[in-house]
Design a protein around this motif. Sequence first.
Motif, PDB file in Angstrom:
ATOM      1  N   LEU A  12       1.001  -1.259  -0.205  1.00  0.00           N
ATOM      2  CA  LEU A  12       0.226   0.301   0.166  1.00  0.00           C
ATOM      3  C   LEU A  12       0.800   1.344   0.264  1.00  0.00           C
ATOM      4  CD1 LEU A  12      -2.723  -0.703   2.734  1.00  0.00           C
ATOM      5  CD2 LEU A  12      -3.278  -0.580   0.140  1.00  0.00           C
ATOM      6  N   PRO A  13       0.295   2.515  -0.264  1.00  0.00           N
ATOM      7  CA  PRO A  13       1.214   2.848  -0.683  1.00  0.00           C
ATOM      8  C   PRO A  13       1.247   4.100   0.505  1.00  0.00           C
ATOM      9  CG  PRO A  13      -1.155   3.614  -1.434  1.00  0.00           C
ATOM     10  CD  PRO A  13      -0.597   2.302  -1.820  1.00  0.00           C
ATOM     11  N   VAL A  14       3.173   4.505   1.580  1.00  0.00           N
ATOM     12  CA  VAL A  14       2.550   4.818   2.171  1.00  0.00           C
ATOM     13  C   VAL A  14       3.002   6.337   3.283  1.00  0.00           C
ATOM     14  CG1 VAL A  14       3.971   4.739   5.139  1.00  0.00           C
ATOM     15  CG2 VAL A  14       3.871   2.720   3.553  1.00  0.00           C
ATOM     16  N   TYR A  15       1.421   6.390   3.842  1.00  0.00           N
ATOM     17  CA  TYR A  15       1.403   8.384   4.237  1.00  0.00           C
ATOM     18  C   TYR A  15       2.306   8.527   5.706  1.00  0.00           C
ATOM     19  CZ  TYR A  15       0.045  13.086   4.932  1.00  0.00           C
ATOM     20  OH  TYR A  15      -0.662  14.313   5.475  1.00  0.00           O
ATOM     21  N   GLN A  16       2.894   9.084   5.953  1.00  0.00           N
ATOM     22  CA  GLN A  16       3.912   9.180   7.049  1.00  0.00           C
ATOM     23  C   GLN A  16       4.057  10.830   7.708  1.00  0.00           C
ATOM     24  OE1 GLN A  16       7.412   7.769   4.908  1.00  0.00           O
ATOM     25  NE2 GLN A  16       7.396   6.389   7.277  1.00  0.00           N
ATOM     26  N   LEU A  17       3.731  10.556   9.062  1.00  0.00           N
ATOM     27  CA  LEU A  17       3.966  11.908   9.629  1.00  0.00           C
ATOM     28  C   LEU A  17       5.142  11.838  11.228  1.00  0.00           C
ATOM     29  CD1 LEU A  17       0.699  11.176   8.738  1.00  0.00           C
ATOM     30  CD2 LEU A  17       0.429  13.231   9.696  1.00  0.00           C
ATOM     31  N   VAL A  18       5.312  12.364  10.847  1.00  0.00           N
ATOM     32  CA  VAL A  18       6.112  13.049  12.078  1.00  0.00           C
ATOM     33  C   VAL A  18       5.470  13.920  13.450  1.00  0.00           C
ATOM     34  CG1 VAL A  18       8.734  13.248  13.206  1.00  0.00           C
ATOM     35  CG2 VAL A  18       8.687  12.105  10.767  1.00  0.00           C
ATOM     36  N   ILE A  19       5.000  13.255  14.404  1.00  0.00           N
ATOM     37  CA  ILE A  19       4.959  14.545  15.401  1.00  0.00           C
ATOM     38  C   ILE A  19       5.584  14.694  16.458  1.00  0.00           C
ATOM     39  CG2 ILE A  19       3.012  15.716  16.497  1.00  0.00           C
ATOM     40  CD1 ILE A  19       1.375  12.330  14.997  1.00  0.00           C
TER      41      ILE A  19
END
Length: 260
Positions: A57-64
Amino acid sequence: MKIEFPHIETRVSDLVIKAESLQGPVAVHLEFQSRNDDEMPYRMLRYALEIYKTYHLPVYQLVIYFGQWPATMTSQLEYRLSDQNLLDYRYHLIDVGNITYEELKNSPHQRLLSLLPVVDREKRQRSGKEFLRRCAEDILSSNLDPETKKTVLLRAEIFAGLVFDQKTIDLVFREVEQMLNIEESAGYQRIFEKGMEKGMEKGQQESLMDVTIRLLSKKFRKIPREYLVRIKEQDVYVLQQIIDNIFDINDIKELEDYLQ
């Protein structure tokens, strides 16, 4: 140049969930970071590759990021040698300190009020104790039920340990703890604070190991000997992961998800 590279140890991502987007199903990957780390883009790229390889799956990444100082980490890796040899990798980096106090306070997701102590960096640094007192008062006056308020206040106190000194935290939260009978809140904060001390790297592993064992002991009362032995063998990254996710570990056996 070397043709052998160090083995990359098993990593446990903070959170990966499957979601629907306008482009179809995606894997959403979140990482929570309390300090600047120049290695972050390399870590995130490795996570993206492993998630994509596993789930296709395409990966949507966030660093908080919710550290005391502004985020200085880059959120991309790129180079171009030709149209056939290039790298253009990016992820979303959110510095919670850049979110305004009112923006978070007025969010419909009131559980996020636990992050109030680490938002609005400039106002927080300018107002100090009064800023933290306002955080506690706004959580107390929120529409959350009493038990949820206790949890949110406890987390807010722990987050406060990242950006406020212990004396200020004690002054602000002592009265709150008495009002809501949060018996262990101050204890959690004093323990967690040790894991957030800034200084030389020497002794960091020992310090985090002590914090991890004391937090787990406080939550589960008794830690099986085999887990104690394994905890002492872990590196700084794994220990930090356990500390950061202490509220989500509800069974001692869930440590298997973190220990190497």
